[in-house]
Write a protein that holds these residues in place. Sequence first.
Motif, PDB file in Angstrom:
ATOM      1  N   SER A   8      -4.349  53.262 -62.723  1.00 13.70           N
ATOM      2  CA  SER A   8      -4.619  51.960 -62.111  1.00 13.70           C
ATOM      3  C   SER A   8      -3.321  51.259 -61.717  1.00 13.70           C
ATOM      4  N   LEU A   9      -2.305  51.413 -62.574  1.00 11.56           N
ATOM      5  CA  LEU A   9      -1.018  50.793 -62.284  1.00 11.56           C
ATOM      6  C   LEU A   9      -0.419  51.350 -61.010  1.00 11.56           C
ATOM      7  N   TRP A  10      -0.476  52.671 -60.860  1.00 12.99           N
ATOM      8  CA  TRP A  10       0.102  53.284 -59.666  1.00 12.99           C
ATOM      9  C   TRP A  10      -0.691  52.923 -58.423  1.00 12.99           C
ATOM     10  N   LEU A  11      -1.994  52.808 -58.562  1.00 10.82           N
ATOM     11  CA  LEU A  11      -2.799  52.377 -57.415  1.00 10.82           C
ATOM     12  C   LEU A  11      -2.433  50.956 -56.997  1.00 10.82           C
ATOM     13  N   LEU A  12      -2.242  50.075 -57.981  1.00  5.34           N
ATOM     14  CA  LEU A  12      -1.860  48.698 -57.691  1.00  5.34           C
ATOM     15  C   LEU A  12      -0.505  48.639 -57.018  1.00  5.34           C
ATOM     16  N   LEU A  13       0.454  49.412 -57.534  1.00  7.23           N
ATOM     17  CA  LEU A  13       1.788  49.440 -56.934  1.00  7.23           C
ATOM     18  C   LEU A  13       1.735  49.963 -55.508  1.00  7.23           C
ATOM     19  N   GLY A  14       0.881  50.964 -55.287  1.00  7.34           N
ATOM     20  CA  GLY A  14       0.741  51.506 -53.939  1.00  7.34           C
ATOM     21  C   GLY A  14       0.195  50.472 -52.970  1.00  7.34           C
ATOM     22  N   LEU A  15      -0.793  49.711 -53.428  1.00 12.34           N
ATOM     23  CA  LEU A  15      -1.359  48.656 -52.574  1.00 12.34           C
ATOM     24  C   LEU A  15      -0.336  47.582 -52.285  1.00 12.34           C
ATOM     25  N   LEU A  16       0.421  47.181 -53.305  1.00 16.17           N
ATOM     26  CA  LEU A  16       1.445  46.157 -53.112  1.00 16.17           C
ATOM     27  C   LEU A  16       2.525  46.639 -52.158  1.00 16.17           C
ATOM     28  N   ALA A  17       2.929  47.878 -52.293  1.00 15.22           N
ATOM     29  CA  ALA A  17       3.954  48.438 -51.399  1.00 15.22           C
ATOM     30  C   ALA A  17       3.452  48.448 -49.970  1.00 15.22           C
ATOM     31  N   GLY A  18       2.171  48.790 -49.808  1.00 16.72           N
ATOM     32  CA  GLY A  18       1.584  48.793 -48.464  1.00 16.72           C
ATOM     33  C   GLY A  18       1.594  47.409 -47.849  1.00 16.72           C
ATOM     34  N   CYS A  19       1.293  46.403 -48.637  1.00 15.39           N
ATOM     35  CA  CYS A  19       1.289  45.025 -48.137  1.00 15.39           C
ATOM     36  C   CYS A  19       2.686  44.596 -47.714  1.00 15.39           C
ATOM     37  N   VAL A  20       3.687  44.940 -48.527  1.00 18.21           N
ATOM     38  CA  VAL A  20       5.058  44.573 -48.199  1.00 18.21           C
ATOM     39  C   VAL A  20       5.484  45.235 -46.906  1.00 18.21           C
ATOM     40  N   THR A  21       5.167  46.509 -46.739  1.00 17.72           N
ATOM     41  CA  THR A  21       5.561  47.233 -45.536  1.00 17.72           C
ATOM     42  C   THR A  21       4.935  46.611 -44.302  1.00 17.72           C
ATOM     43  N   ILE A  22       3.673  46.219 -44.387  1.00 17.64           N
ATOM     44  CA  ILE A  22       2.994  45.605 -43.249  1.00 17.64           C
ATOM     45  C   ILE A  22       3.635  44.266 -42.908  1.00 17.64           C
ATOM     46  N   ASN A  23       3.979  43.475 -43.913  1.00 20.65           N
ATOM     47  CA  ASN A  23       4.536  42.154 -43.672  1.00 20.65           C
ATOM     48  C   ASN A  23       5.871  42.203 -42.944  1.00 20.65           C
ATOM     49  N   VAL A  24       6.650  43.261 -43.130  1.00 23.50           N
ATOM     50  CA  VAL A  24       7.951  43.359 -42.478  1.00 23.50           C
ATOM     51  C   VAL A  24       7.942  44.465 -41.432  1.00 23.50           C
ATOM     52  N   TYR A  25       6.763  44.825 -40.970  1.00 22.54           N
ATOM     53  CA  TYR A  25       6.663  45.945 -40.033  1.00 22.54           C
ATOM     54  C   TYR A  25       7.474  45.672 -38.783  1.00 22.54           C
ATOM     55  N   PHE A  26       7.271  44.512 -38.150  1.00 26.82           N
ATOM     56  CA  PHE A  26       8.124  44.133 -37.031  1.00 26.82           C
ATOM     57  C   PHE A  26       9.002  42.977 -37.489  1.00 26.82           C
ATOM     58  N   PRO A  27      10.318  43.164 -37.527  1.00 24.67           N
ATOM     59  CA  PRO A  27      11.223  42.114 -38.024  1.00 24.67           C
ATOM     60  C   PRO A  27      11.398  41.013 -36.994  1.00 24.67           C
ATOM     61  N   ALA A  28      10.430  40.116 -36.936  1.00 23.17           N
ATOM     62  CA  ALA A  28      10.400  39.095 -35.882  1.00 23.17           C
ATOM     63  C   ALA A  28      11.640  38.200 -35.905  1.00 23.17           C
ATOM     64  N   ALA A  29      12.022  37.722 -37.085  1.00 23.16           N
ATOM     65  CA  ALA A  29      13.172  36.821 -37.170  1.00 23.16           C
ATOM     66  C   ALA A  29      14.455  37.535 -36.753  1.00 23.16           C
ATOM     67  N   ALA A  30      14.629  38.769 -37.229  1.00 18.17           N
ATOM     68  CA  ALA A  30      15.819  39.539 -36.862  1.00 18.17           C
ATOM     69  C   ALA A  30      15.823  39.849 -35.374  1.00 18.17           C
ATOM     70  N   ALA A  31      14.654  40.137 -34.824  1.00 18.16           N
ATOM     71  CA  ALA A  31      14.560  40.422 -33.390  1.00 18.16           C
ATOM     72  C   ALA A  31      14.926  39.196 -32.568  1.00 18.16           C
ATOM     73  N   GLU A  32      14.508  38.028 -33.028  1.00 15.71           N
ATOM     74  CA  GLU A  32      14.829  36.793 -32.309  1.00 15.71           C
ATOM     75  C   GLU A  32      16.327  36.525 -32.338  1.00 15.71           C
ATOM     76  N   GLN A  33      16.965  36.745 -33.488  1.00 16.83           N
ATOM     77  CA  GLN A  33      18.408  36.547 -33.581  1.00 16.83           C
ATOM     78  C   GLN A  33      19.154  37.538 -32.698  1.00 16.83           C
ATOM     79  N   ALA A  34      18.687  38.786 -32.692  1.00 18.88           N
ATOM     80  CA  ALA A  34      19.318  39.800 -31.844  1.00 18.88           C
ATOM     81  C   ALA A  34      19.150  39.453 -30.369  1.00 18.88           C
ATOM     82  N   ALA A  35      17.962  38.978 -30.005  1.00 13.94           N
ATOM     83  CA  ALA A  35      17.714  38.576 -28.617  1.00 13.94           C
ATOM     84  C   ALA A  35      18.644  37.441 -28.221  1.00 13.94           C
TER      85      ALA A  35
END
Length: 204
Positions: A8-35
């Motif tokens: 259960s712990l590993w499943l929870l960690l996997g879900l949390l990791a997936g959420c983090v990856t989605i949240n930073v999938y496109f680095p909007a703030a970094a892209a704006e600074q680069a632009a």
Amino acid sequence: MHKLSFVSLWLLLGLLAGCVTINVYFPAAAAEQAADRIIRDVYGVPPRREEAPAGEDAVPPPDSRYESESPLWVALLEALVKPAAAAADINVQSPAIDRLRTLMKVRHRQLLPFYEQGAVGIAADGELRIRDMNAVSRLPDRVRLKQLVEQENLNRKELYAEIARVNGHPEWQDEIRATFARRWIDNAPSGWWYQDSSGNWKQK
């Protein structure tokens, strides 16, 4: 029971990791600074001084008294989150990008009188549009303006595609284009013309 808890712990960690990856999938703030860096360079405007996020220097170092007491799942979660956070950046360095920036900087100096005359403006999608050809009196200048606008729009599309390619995410191209579209207008000086989201021309 212990085996079930471990799974259960590993499943929870996997879900949390997936959420983090989605949240930073496109680095909007970094892209704006680069632009902003690229656009201000093309416009010939000095770059803004980049400041560290507020309060960053005030973050105290970790207390070693608690490091040994951290549960295993906390350490595992930190190991998953740190790589995702580090990925929230965007690379705008490549020979092709440098070449496009140089071409656009040189062309901008040729476009500048047309911006100031109001003959050309920035569309809502970030491309250039001929707004008022009557503002250009000479026929050779009108022909030249059409060529400059066509070449500039082509290079902008190439730039967005190359940034997406260099970062290994060709699917980012539309988001990069949208980011640049906003920043071309926001960084434009007073007096230039631009289109709003409804397609109406406005002067800054």
